[in-house]
Each structure stands twice: as structure tokens, then as C-alpha cells.
Enzyme design. Structure first.
Site, short mmCIF file in Angstrom:
data_model
loop_
_atom_site.label_atom_id
_atom_site.label_comp_id
_atom_site.label_asym_id
_atom_site.label_seq_id
_atom_site.Cartn_x
_atom_site.Cartn_y
_atom_site.Cartn_z
NE ARG A 47 -2.44 -1.14 3.59
CZ ARG A 47 -2.84 -1.09 4.88
NH1 ARG A 47 -4.21 -0.41 4.93
NH2 ARG A 47 -2.13 -1.27 5.71
CD GLU A 191 -1.12 -5.98 16.38
OE1 GLU A 191 -0.72 -4.95 16.06
OE2 GLU A 191 -0.64 -7.03 15.70
CG ASP A 202 -6.01 -14.63 16.42
OD1 ASP A 202 -5.44 -14.31 15.35
OD2 ASP A 202 -5.50 -15.50 17.21
CE LYS A 206 -4.46 -17.66 15.09
NZ LYS A 206 -3.46 -17.45 16.10
#
Length: 429
Positions: A47, A191, A202, A206
Site C-alpha cells: 500500500r 496490538e 482470532d 483458527k
């Protein structure tokens, strides 16, 4: 050995992508020997092209990922962008142009894995995604290849390093949740916005991927029951220690006893200190697989980070490139069982319930009666009282989760129960 190189489009060049590029450069000769042909990065889609990327030729950098895929000479695309879009469109574009894909995108695979597998199958191409689950740990390929002849009945594991680091610190140092989270953030494990990790999103993504592989059925993110770990307290750890347990955020996938359905869930749970998962420390991951013939298997290692994740990506790259040279393809989606995913209420679990109650005669009998009325058997009870107030800790035997939830709601309505201090499931017996 083929001398013409296999060309790779690297889609994304963040923490993982930059490590993939570095390893491909520094281990180029070894990769050539292992694959049977040279492999080179033909373009890097990003980007922000102005950012300095050490070790990457600026001439390879582009902001037009679609044009890179359409230029006609790309053999494999490595997608490490993450998120749903533009990753989904780019992967389907790759398939349309004869390009196999290696991805680390757990969110996309959990949401749209069936469609992506179908697109790969229609094009006769590979879709590999070892890096989408548990970082460097070889798990996806062993489950869908090494255990393809076995029947997997249960998978239970720690699949998020951030949450395991936080819970480990709370357990080992007595830190509160926020204190442990702050340390995880300072060390780079969490984060700036840790919601996806600490609220279980998350791990749920998974879990969906692993359930699909384990049970040969389609399990989407929306099928996975999810609870975060933000309410876990120092008091919960104290209770766990009294039981000889610790607390982990677990992904638990199970085949029903009759084989007619499966369940998938992510939530904090107490597990005995004797269980192998209890000893998993820091930001490590571990997954415990129970198969009919193979028995119990445990996969352990670093579950996140640039280099560990890149290791999994490159393992897939080698496999896909070998398939290209052999004009073959690896295993695709296996969803032949078409088993339904049962709701959480049908899951049989145990509860650890801490109640604040009035310290007077008859309270325990009233609480026990409430459990009995909902068909839930009590395993152990511990009561402490002082100055008219008391705490009552109840550990149940296994019962349907709906019955346990109904019991808790009924307990809240008792005049003698001042509040439900905490509720946690108990696993790993």
C-alpha cells in the site's frame, strides 16, 4: 534440475512478508535444491511504496496487486495482507490466472474457505495455508495429510500467543488482567487494539479452520461459540490453584459421541496442572489432538511472530512449487461428512461457579436444590463465611451447557444469593 525460475508474487510486505522475502533471499540456494528449480520474487504488492524495505529491490515494489497477478508469468502468489478485502479478490484473481496461492489469512479462510477451496479446485490449483493457524507449528498439513487415514475425535489447544502470555503472567506473578495486558503490549505481543485476541475472535477463526480439517465438514467463523478472557481475575486464578488447575483460553473442537454432529468453541477454562497444555508458557501455542488410531498427539511451538509465521509460509511455498514442477496439486477441501455444528447449549461441560451468598443456615441446601431442579450434579462445594457474608464455590459434574446456564440464571434469582462472582468451565480431565 529446471533452470528457469518459478516466479512468486508477494502480496503484502509487513512483518511476515518482509521475513518471507528475507528468507527467500538468504536461503535461495537451499530452496532451489529442495524444490528442484530456482524460485524468485517477481513483484511485491504494497500500500505504501515509499516505505524503505530492507533487502527488497525497489523496482519490484508496486501498488497494483491485480496487475502483478495478471501479467502472465507468476507461478505462485503469497498472500500475507490479512483481512477480507482486497485479499479475497486477489486470491480469486490469482486462481483465474493459473496461479496457486499460499495464504496466512485466518479470518478470510474461516469466513470464505469453502468458496476459495472451490475456486482452487475448479482451476486445478493449490491453496495452502499452514501459516493461518498456530504460526510455525506444523499442524494443518499433519491433520489433513498425515492423519488423513485416521478419525480425529477431539482437538483442544492454545492457538493465540497474546492471550496465553497474559494468562501466564496473571498465573505466575499474580498480576491483574490490565497489568498483564500492558506488559504484553510493551513487549510487542499485543496490538494497540487487542480486541481480536483478548475477545477470542482470532482463536475462533483458527478453531473454524481446524474443525473443518479435523472433521471433514464445513465450519465457519459464525459456527464457533466464543467468549473472551477480559473478565478473568486474580480471584479466578486463586480458585484454580486451590483445585490444582490453571486457566487458559482454549479452542475446543469435538465430534459428538454418536458421530452425527460436531461442536466448536473458544473460551477461558480451568485445566488441571497435570494436563500437557497447563505447562505452555509465555506466548507459545500448543494443540492437543485426539485421534482414534494415533491416540493423543501434541503440537507445540511459537504461534506468532514474523520469522515463525514466515517459516510456515515457506514450507507451503516449497510444497506448492514442487507440485507445479510435477504438474500435480496437493489436497484440497475435504467436507464430505457434511456434519452439522451443534449449538453451545448441547455441549456437555463442567462449571466452576463462585457465588456471593448470605451467611445463614439453609443457604447451601437452597443452592443444592436449585442445581438438582435443573438436572445438574454437584461435584464439590467450598463455603467460607464472616459477618453475615459468605462465598460459595461450586464445581459441577458434566452436564449440558444449557442446563448449567439455566442453573446460573435460577441462582441469580434466589434471595440468599447476592451475586455470581465468576463462572468458568473446567476442561482437560
Amino acid at each position: 534440475m529446471r533452470t528457469r525460475p518459478l516466479k512468486v508474487a508477494l502480496l503484502g510486505c509487513g512483518v511476515v512478508g518482509s521475513e518471507v522475502a528475507r528468507i527467500m533471499t538468504t536461503h535461495a540456494d537451499d530452496l532451489t535444491a529442495r524444490i528442484g528449480a530456482p524460485v524468485e520474487i517477481a513483484g511485491v504488492a504494497v500500500r505504501r511504496p515509499s516505505k524503505v524495505r530492507e533487502g527488497i529491490d525497489p523496482a519490484l515494489v508496486t501498488t497494483d496487486a491485480t496487475a502483478l497477478l495478471k501479467r502472465g508469468d507468476i507461478d505462485v502468489a503469497i498472500e500475507v495482507i490479512g483481512g477480507i478485502e482486497p485479499a479475497r479478490t486477489l486470491i480469486t484473481t490469482a486462481f483465474e490466472h493459473g496461479i496457486s496461492v499460499v495464504s496466512a489469512n485466518k479470518a478470510l479462510l474461516a469466513q470464505d474457505g469453502a468458496a476459495l477451496h472451490a475456486a482452487a479446485e475448479a482451476a486445478g490449483l493449490d491453496l495452502y495455508y499452514e501459516a493461518a493457524v498456530a504460526g510455525a507449528i506444523p499442524l494443518v498439513r499433519p491433520m489433513r495429510e498425515s492423519l488423513a487415514g485416521d478419525k480425529i475425535n477431539r482437538v483442544m489447544g492454545i492457538v493465540n500467543g497474546t492471550t496465553n502470555f497474559i494468562l501466564d503472567k496473571m498465573d505466575s506473578t499474580g498480576a491483574g488482567y490490565q497489568e498483564a495486558l500492558d506488559e504484553a503490549t510493551a513487549l510487542g505481543y499485543a496490538e494497540a487494539d487487542p480486541t481480536a485476541d483478548v475477545e477470542g475472535y482470532d482463536a475462533a477463526a483458527k478453531a473454524a479452520i481446524l474443525a473443518g480439517i479435523a472433521f471433514h465438514t464445513r465450519v465457519r467463523l459464525d459456527d464457533v461459540y466464543r467468549e473472551g478472557m477480559t473478565e478473568v481475575s486474580a480471584a479466578d486464578f486463586a480458585s484454580a490453584k486451590r483445585m490444582g488447575c490453571t486457566i487458559k483460553l482454549l479452542a475446543i473442537l469435538e465430534r459428538a459421541a454418536d458421530g452425527e454432529s460436531v461442536t466448536a468453541r473458544v473460551h477461558p477454562a480451568m485445566i488441571p496442572l497435570t494436563h500437557p497444555l497447563a505447562s505452555v508458557r509465555e506466548a507459545y501455542n500448543a494443540v492437543f489432538v485426539e485421534a482414534e488410531a494415533a491416540g493423543r498427539l501434541m503440537f507445540y511451538g511459537p504461534g506468532a511472530g514474523g520469522a515463525p509465521t514466515a517459516s510456515a509460509v515457506l514450507g507451503d511455498l516449497v510444497a506448492v512449487c514442487r507440485n507445479k514442477l510435477a504438474e500435480a496439486k496437493g489436497p484440497g477441501e475435504s467436507a464430505y461428512t457434511q456434519l452439522p455444528v451443534s449449538p453451545m447449549g448441547d455441549v456437555v461441560t463442567r462449571y466452576h461457579i463462585s457465588l456471593d451468598v448470605a451467611d445463614k443456615p439453609g443457604v447451601l441446601a437452597q443452592v443444592a436444590t436449585t442445581f438438582a431442579e435443573h438436572g445438574v450434579s454437584i461435584d464439590t462445594v467450598r463455603q467460607q463465611g464472616k459477618d453475615g457474608e459468605a462465598s460459595l464455590v461450586v464445581v459441577t459434574h458434566r452436564a449440558p451447557d444449557a442446563a448449567l446456564s439455566g442453573t446460573v440464571e435460577a441462582l441469580r434469582k434466589l434471595d440468599t444469593v447476592r451475586g455470581v462472582a465468576s463462572i468458568m468451565r473446567v476442561e482437560g480431565e
